[in-house]
Design a protein around this motif. Structure first.
Motif, PDB file in Angstrom:
ATOM      1  N   LEU A  21      31.558  24.570 -20.390  1.00 36.59           N
ATOM      2  CA  LEU A  21      30.379  24.191 -19.975  1.00 36.59           C
ATOM      3  C   LEU A  21      29.948  22.810 -19.401  1.00 36.59           C
ATOM      4  CD1 LEU A  21      27.133  24.864 -20.412  1.00 36.59           C
ATOM      5  CD2 LEU A  21      27.339  23.651 -22.610  1.00 36.59           C
ATOM      6  N   ARG A  22      30.644  21.966 -19.689  1.00 43.27           N
ATOM      7  CA  ARG A  22      30.779  20.830 -19.058  1.00 43.27           C
ATOM      8  C   ARG A  22      31.175  20.737 -17.671  1.00 43.27           C
ATOM      9  NH1 ARG A  22      32.390  18.914 -24.366  1.00 43.27           N
ATOM     10  NH2 ARG A  22      34.790  19.124 -23.584  1.00 43.27           N
ATOM     11  N   GLU A  23      32.293  21.588 -17.262  1.00 47.59           N
ATOM     12  CA  GLU A  23      32.415  21.859 -16.020  1.00 47.59           C
ATOM     13  C   GLU A  23      31.334  22.516 -15.214  1.00 47.59           C
ATOM     14  OE1 GLU A  23      35.139  22.090 -12.731  1.00 47.59           O
ATOM     15  OE2 GLU A  23      35.456  20.722 -14.315  1.00 47.59           O
ATOM     16  N   GLU A  24      30.837  23.526 -15.932  1.00 43.00           N
ATOM     17  CA  GLU A  24      29.807  24.384 -15.246  1.00 43.00           C
ATOM     18  C   GLU A  24      28.671  23.488 -15.085  1.00 43.00           C
ATOM     19  OE1 GLU A  24      27.252  28.427 -15.773  1.00 43.00           O
ATOM     20  OE2 GLU A  24      28.811  27.990 -17.140  1.00 43.00           O
ATOM     21  N   LEU A  25      28.263  23.001 -15.984  1.00 46.41           N
ATOM     22  CA  LEU A  25      27.006  21.796 -15.453  1.00 46.41           C
ATOM     23  C   LEU A  25      27.177  20.923 -14.435  1.00 46.41           C
ATOM     24  CD1 LEU A  25      26.116  20.926 -19.388  1.00 46.41           C
ATOM     25  CD2 LEU A  25      24.784  22.629 -17.825  1.00 46.41           C
ATOM     26  N   ALA A  26      28.585  20.194 -14.373  1.00 41.18           N
ATOM     27  CA  ALA A  26      28.677  19.343 -13.172  1.00 41.18           C
ATOM     28  C   ALA A  26      28.737  20.122 -11.914  1.00 41.18           C
ATOM     29  CB  ALA A  26      30.105  18.705 -13.333  1.00 41.18           C
ATOM     30  N   THR A  27      29.212  21.149 -11.840  1.00 38.01           N
ATOM     31  CA  THR A  27      29.371  22.125 -10.647  1.00 38.01           C
ATOM     32  C   THR A  27      27.661  22.700 -10.248  1.00 38.01           C
ATOM     33  OG1 THR A  27      31.607  23.044 -11.155  1.00 38.01           O
ATOM     34  CG2 THR A  27      29.988  24.389  -9.801  1.00 38.01           C
ATOM     35  N   THR A  28      26.811  22.845 -11.146  1.00 37.91           N
ATOM     36  CA  THR A  28      25.582  23.475 -11.225  1.00 37.91           C
ATOM     37  C   THR A  28      24.658  22.152 -10.509  1.00 37.91           C
ATOM     38  OG1 THR A  28      25.825  25.024 -12.783  1.00 37.91           O
ATOM     39  CG2 THR A  28      23.490  24.344 -12.209  1.00 37.91           C
ATOM     40  N   LEU A  29      24.907  21.118 -11.175  1.00 37.48           N
ATOM     41  CA  LEU A  29      24.120  20.036 -10.699  1.00 37.48           C
ATOM     42  C   LEU A  29      24.561  19.489  -9.309  1.00 37.48           C
ATOM     43  CD1 LEU A  29      21.777  17.788 -10.953  1.00 37.48           C
ATOM     44  CD2 LEU A  29      23.755  16.351 -12.172  1.00 37.48           C
ATOM     45  N   LEU A  30      25.590  19.531  -8.955  1.00 31.46           N
ATOM     46  CA  LEU A  30      26.248  19.269  -7.484  1.00 31.46           C
ATOM     47  C   LEU A  30      25.724  20.040  -6.374  1.00 31.46           C
ATOM     48  CD1 LEU A  30      29.902  18.155  -8.013  1.00 31.46           C
ATOM     49  CD2 LEU A  30      28.006  16.783  -7.387  1.00 31.46           C
ATOM     50  N   ARG A  31      25.649  21.419  -6.912  1.00 28.07           N
ATOM     51  CA  ARG A  31      25.044  22.538  -6.030  1.00 28.07           C
ATOM     52  C   ARG A  31      23.440  22.286  -5.715  1.00 28.07           C
ATOM     53  NH1 ARG A  31      25.875  26.649  -9.023  1.00 28.07           N
ATOM     54  NH2 ARG A  31      24.102  27.066  -9.485  1.00 28.07           N
ATOM     55  N   TRP A  32      22.883  22.133  -6.992  1.00 25.52           N
ATOM     56  CA  TRP A  32      21.279  21.858  -6.486  1.00 25.52           C
ATOM     57  C   TRP A  32      21.019  20.618  -5.952  1.00 25.52           C
ATOM     58  CZ3 TRP A  32      18.500  25.508  -6.290  1.00 25.52           C
ATOM     59  CH2 TRP A  32      18.595  26.729  -7.162  1.00 25.52           C
ATOM     60  N   GLU A  33      22.061  19.682  -6.213  1.00 22.55           N
ATOM     61  CA  GLU A  33      21.617  18.468  -5.409  1.00 22.55           C
ATOM     62  C   GLU A  33      21.982  18.607  -3.886  1.00 22.55           C
ATOM     63  OE1 GLU A  33      21.802  14.249  -7.775  1.00 22.55           O
ATOM     64  OE2 GLU A  33      23.915  15.073  -7.244  1.00 22.55           O
ATOM     65  N   GLY A  34      22.628  19.533  -3.488  1.00 21.68           N
ATOM     66  CA  GLY A  34      23.100  19.799  -2.254  1.00 21.68           C
ATOM     67  C   GLY A  34      24.555  18.824  -1.741  1.00 21.68           C
ATOM     68  N   ALA A  35      25.062  18.305  -2.851  1.00 21.81           N
ATOM     69  CA  ALA A  35      26.222  17.399  -2.771  1.00 21.81           C
ATOM     70  C   ALA A  35      27.469  18.176  -2.544  1.00 21.81           C
ATOM     71  CB  ALA A  35      26.480  16.326  -3.877  1.00 21.81           C
TER      72      ALA A  35
END
Length: 148
Positions: A21-35
């Motif tokens: 979950l920690r990995e997925e949350l980081a991945t998800t946030l980067l994707r939505w930020e467009g980073a």
């Protein structure tokens, strides 16, 4: 430079599921930020995991209610449009309910708070970070990724 803080009751998410979950949350946030999902942006995306004793959570003022989860996402102001915030909240909800083995329809068991830090109020390494500078770094990281 996003930060994610997850508060969960002890035992509500198994250790292996919490790691994913920690990995997925980081991945998800980067994707939505467009980073770009590069090592540089991973290094500045932090996930804090706070477990509290189950009896330290009160629902409606009463102890021992069903587990509740709070995910606080902190980003620079301007990093997320309303569309991106909506998508982020939906994906965070799906990730947390899956990790905890909850029915996704139990919407009020997962709360996502998105906090934007106003320009000029975020610093690292003793220097104020400007969102425009992060965008330049993001573009350079993308170009380096494509070139590789």
């Amino acid at each position: 430079m996003p930060m994610i803080e997850v508060t969960v009751p002890e035992g509500a998410v198994e250790a292996a599921a919490a790691e994913r979950l920690r990995e997925e949350l980081a991945t998800t946030l980067l994707r939505w930020e467009g980073a770009p999902d590069t090592e540089f942006f991973r290094e500045i995306t932090w996930v804090y995991w706070h477990e509290i004793a189950a009896d330290r959570l009160a629902v409606g003022g009463r102890s021992r209610g069903a587990p509740r989860f709070r995910v606080e996402v902190t980003v620079p102001e301007g990093a997320l449009s309303q569309r991106r915030k909506d998508g982020l909240a939906a994906d965070v909800h799906a990730a947390v309910t899956a990790a905890a083995g909850l029915d996704p329809a139990r919407a009020l068991h997962v709360w996502t708070l998105i906090r934007e830090v106003p320009e000029g109020n975020w610093a690292a390494a003793g220097e104020t970070i400007r969102f425009a500078e992060l965008k330049k770094i993001s573009q350079a990281e993308r170009e380096t990724s494509v070139a590789s």
